[in-house]
Design a protein around this motif. Sequence first.
Motif, short mmCIF file in Angstrom:
data_model
loop_
_atom_site.label_atom_id
_atom_site.label_comp_id
_atom_site.label_asym_id
_atom_site.label_seq_id
_atom_site.Cartn_x
_atom_site.Cartn_y
_atom_site.Cartn_z
N LEU A 1 0.85 -1.20 0.00
CA LEU A 1 0.00 0.00 0.00
C LEU A 1 0.88 1.24 0.00
CD1 LEU A 1 -2.81 -0.80 2.59
CD2 LEU A 1 -2.99 -0.75 0.10
N ASN A 2 0.80 2.00 -1.06
CA ASN A 2 1.64 3.20 -1.12
C ASN A 2 0.77 4.43 -0.94
OD1 ASN A 2 3.98 1.72 -1.68
ND2 ASN A 2 3.21 1.42 -3.76
N GLY A 3 1.25 5.35 -0.13
CA GLY A 3 0.51 6.60 0.08
C GLY A 3 -0.33 6.55 1.34
N SER A 4 -0.64 7.73 1.85
CA SER A 4 -1.41 7.84 3.10
C SER A 4 -2.86 7.42 2.90
CB SER A 4 -1.40 9.29 3.59
OG SER A 4 -0.09 9.69 3.85
N ILE A 5 -3.48 7.01 3.99
CA ILE A 5 -4.91 6.67 4.03
C ILE A 5 -5.27 5.67 2.93
CG2 ILE A 5 -7.22 7.62 4.40
CD1 ILE A 5 -5.12 8.88 6.20
N LYS A 6 -4.61 4.57 2.99
CA LYS A 6 -4.90 3.49 2.06
C LYS A 6 -5.20 2.26 2.90
CE LYS A 6 -4.27 5.04 -2.09
NZ LYS A 6 -3.06 5.75 -2.44
N SER A 7 -6.11 1.46 2.39
CA SER A 7 -6.41 0.24 3.14
C SER A 7 -6.66 -0.89 2.16
CB SER A 7 -7.65 0.45 4.00
OG SER A 7 -8.75 0.78 3.17
N SER A 8 -6.51 -2.09 2.68
CA SER A 8 -6.74 -3.25 1.81
C SER A 8 -7.10 -4.44 2.68
CB SER A 8 -5.45 -3.54 1.03
OG SER A 8 -5.52 -4.81 0.44
N ILE A 9 -8.04 -5.24 2.18
CA ILE A 9 -8.38 -6.48 2.88
C ILE A 9 -8.19 -7.64 1.91
CG2 ILE A 9 -10.20 -7.75 4.09
CD1 ILE A 9 -11.35 -5.15 5.04
N LEU A 10 -7.46 -8.64 2.35
CA LEU A 10 -7.25 -9.82 1.51
C LEU A 10 -7.96 -11.00 2.14
CD1 LEU A 10 -3.38 -9.71 0.82
CD2 LEU A 10 -5.23 -8.59 -0.46
N GLU A 11 -8.53 -11.81 1.27
CA GLU A 11 -9.11 -13.06 1.74
C GLU A 11 -8.16 -14.17 1.31
OE1 GLU A 11 -13.20 -13.39 0.57
OE2 GLU A 11 -13.19 -15.56 0.90
N LEU A 12 -7.80 -15.03 2.23
CA LEU A 12 -6.92 -16.15 1.89
C LEU A 12 -7.73 -17.43 1.97
CD1 LEU A 12 -4.95 -13.85 3.10
CD2 LEU A 12 -3.37 -15.72 3.48
N ASN A 13 -7.78 -18.16 0.89
CA ASN A 13 -8.54 -19.40 0.88
C ASN A 13 -7.62 -20.56 0.55
OD1 ASN A 13 -11.43 -18.84 1.35
ND2 ASN A 13 -11.09 -17.40 -0.33
N ALA A 14 -7.65 -21.60 1.39
CA ALA A 14 -6.84 -22.78 1.10
C ALA A 14 -7.44 -23.48 -0.11
CB ALA A 14 -6.84 -23.71 2.31
N ILE A 15 -6.60 -23.94 -1.02
CA ILE A 15 -7.12 -24.63 -2.20
C ILE A 15 -6.70 -26.09 -2.15
CG2 ILE A 15 -7.28 -22.64 -3.76
CD1 ILE A 15 -4.48 -23.43 -4.76
#
Length: 722
Positions: free
Chosen positions: A707-721
């Motif tokens: 995440l580059n830059g201020s006030i950034k967010s991210s949500i990742l979902e991890l799923n086992a395959i």
Amino acid sequence: MKQKFTLLLLSFCTTLFFGQGKMPIIISTNNTALVYTLNHKKQLTQLYFGKALQNANEYNLKSPNNLPAIITAGAGPVREPAFGVTHADHNPSLELVYVNHQTTQNGDIQETKIELKDPAYPFYITLYFKAYQKENVIEQWAVVKHQEKAAVTLNHFASAFLQLTANQYYLTHFFGDWANEMRIEETKLPEGIHSIQSKLGTRATNFDNPSFMLSVDQPASENSGEVLAGTLAWSGNFNLDFENIQYSEDFGNLLQVLPSINNYDSDYVLKPNTEFKTPTFIYTLSYKGKGQASRNLHHWAINYGVYHGQNHKRTLLNNWEATQFNFDEQKLTHLIENAHEIGVDVFLLDDGWFGNKYPRNSDNAGLGDWEPNKKKLPDGLPFLVDQAKKNKVMFGIWVEPEMVNPKSELYEKHPDWVLKLPNRETDLRRSQLVLDLTNPKVQDYVFGVVDKILTQNPGIGYIKWDCNRYMTNPYSPYLKDKQSNLFIDYTLGLYSVLNKLRQKHPNIELMWCSGGGGRAEYGGLKYADEFWPSDNTDPLQRIYIQYGYSYFFPMSIQAAHVTNWGNQPLKFKIDVAMAGKLGFDIQIDEMKPEEKELAKTAVQNYKRLETVINEGSLYRLKAPYNSHNASWMIVSPNQDKAIFYAYNLNVLFGDVFEPIKFQGLDSKKRYRLTEINLMQNQKPQVPQNNQTFSGDYLMKIGIPWYLNGSIKSSILELNAIN
Ligand code: DGJ
């Protein structure tokens, strides 16, 4: 030779006091044991507190330390007492000797009961322990009773008394104020007594939380070090005492940990044949740092500590930030439609819906008069409940039944139902007074308020129980000459109401709120499904607040709402709220179409992932305190799914962000990384979107911070395959 003698003495005690083959008393989870034995005076001594031994018979091999486990006032060592009493004949001393004990196994829980007695008086203290095997959590409390000729006065009543020995102790405690709750501070404990206290009576956790983490010899980190984490389940005044004294060259310093109801102005008058039960103290020992301590407490909370902890977590739309007191039927109907539109489960009507002679149009009138305001709601609650039903959302409602505005019909009718000092000017806070919950009539009234709303409106499924002032004017007209029982009896009165409510309305979802985070504690959570952590919903602040609470409380029970606080992009706000129990408290109509779409998507994502958030294990990866980014993840119990949260707060020139090394995954499984909660047409921010990696790789090498830059967010979902 000396050791042999001690062993001999120990086995003598065993036979004499506990009976053959029964010694010592072992309170044990899968990995922690608290072991008691007796000294020559039949007093309980703490033989051991630490990692559980594989062979329980080997606790006997440890030489006894002969330090009484429980310090009592007026007799024995002069240290901070766990228990103290002035007997009916005015003798201000207490001695306690062992009478008997009993251990039973009840599924995952080992239950122990140890009965103690004053040898000279019919005065008894029974210690109770529940050791949750899998969760590695112990819950402890005491019950005091007596058959003396008249009332006794209790002046010390600790819930637990743990002794540790080490060279140094580091205490992490959690403090703050309104809108700035749960800041974290770690300090080296000086010698002497250090206390974490509340004297506020109501909304007792406004400044300090009755929870702590303690590590020995060096500060613990997230993933290493031995940590004792504890929290007191009490909604009133509390006191956590840490008495740190020089002990011996061999053992270093002795630390006595005494979590307790605060005895400030609270000499408790106890009549014969009545019981005084201390609140429970919940604690865990982690040998893998603070992270594991939190996970132990979270699992305990979801399985045992929080009301309906395992239940489905409902998303909601609240109207408080959106309308304050200024609404009518039409506005609310529209908000209910909004709730349906974005797909949340509940519409929650907040403060301002009641009062007729004194309409509740601001916080200075109407509190206590729980009839719908005829001007705002001419068709009463049934109309709104019906609108909710039509829109397929559950209806929820705000109450603050412990309080009253002097400008109310209730106060006019019952001026003697409030706490108010004689001959003193009355101190108002938020223009309101505290009802006298020590009075059974007032308890009935408070129960009646909520019961009536729920009984008359069976469509209501959710209650927000608020409490917006702390206690001053500490005088109860009901208690008369027993004023020193006030602080304690108030909280007991409150619990009695909540108990009754739960018996009659077991399925209602209840949010425990107190003008923000004034009641973040497990005493209330026994009756409540979740709590309101703070009125501060500016996501840049909320991150710190939710992060602080996460040391003791699962993220899934921290109500987290998207509001107009803060001027960050909606995505950032949603991603912060999505880390807790997702809700909205904002004008949905003011959202741009793409924002509304994001809100809908987030709600769907939340619904799909809420079991992971609730039942999973939390790994704090980056604290917002140490740099300008923060991240954590929650991994499902079978390690098939995980959710990763990342935030860039306020990037400064020169900030270097470390790669993300995931934790808690199964190293043998492969996981697909998918970024969720993206705006329409927004490209995934994570370059590895949709790629798969082994858990081993993700935990050892990880992925670069993206995440580059201020006030950034991210949500990742991890799923086992497969
Ligand atoms: C304080 C709470 O924290 C708010 O969310 C809101 O319910 C107000 N009280 C209403 O008076």
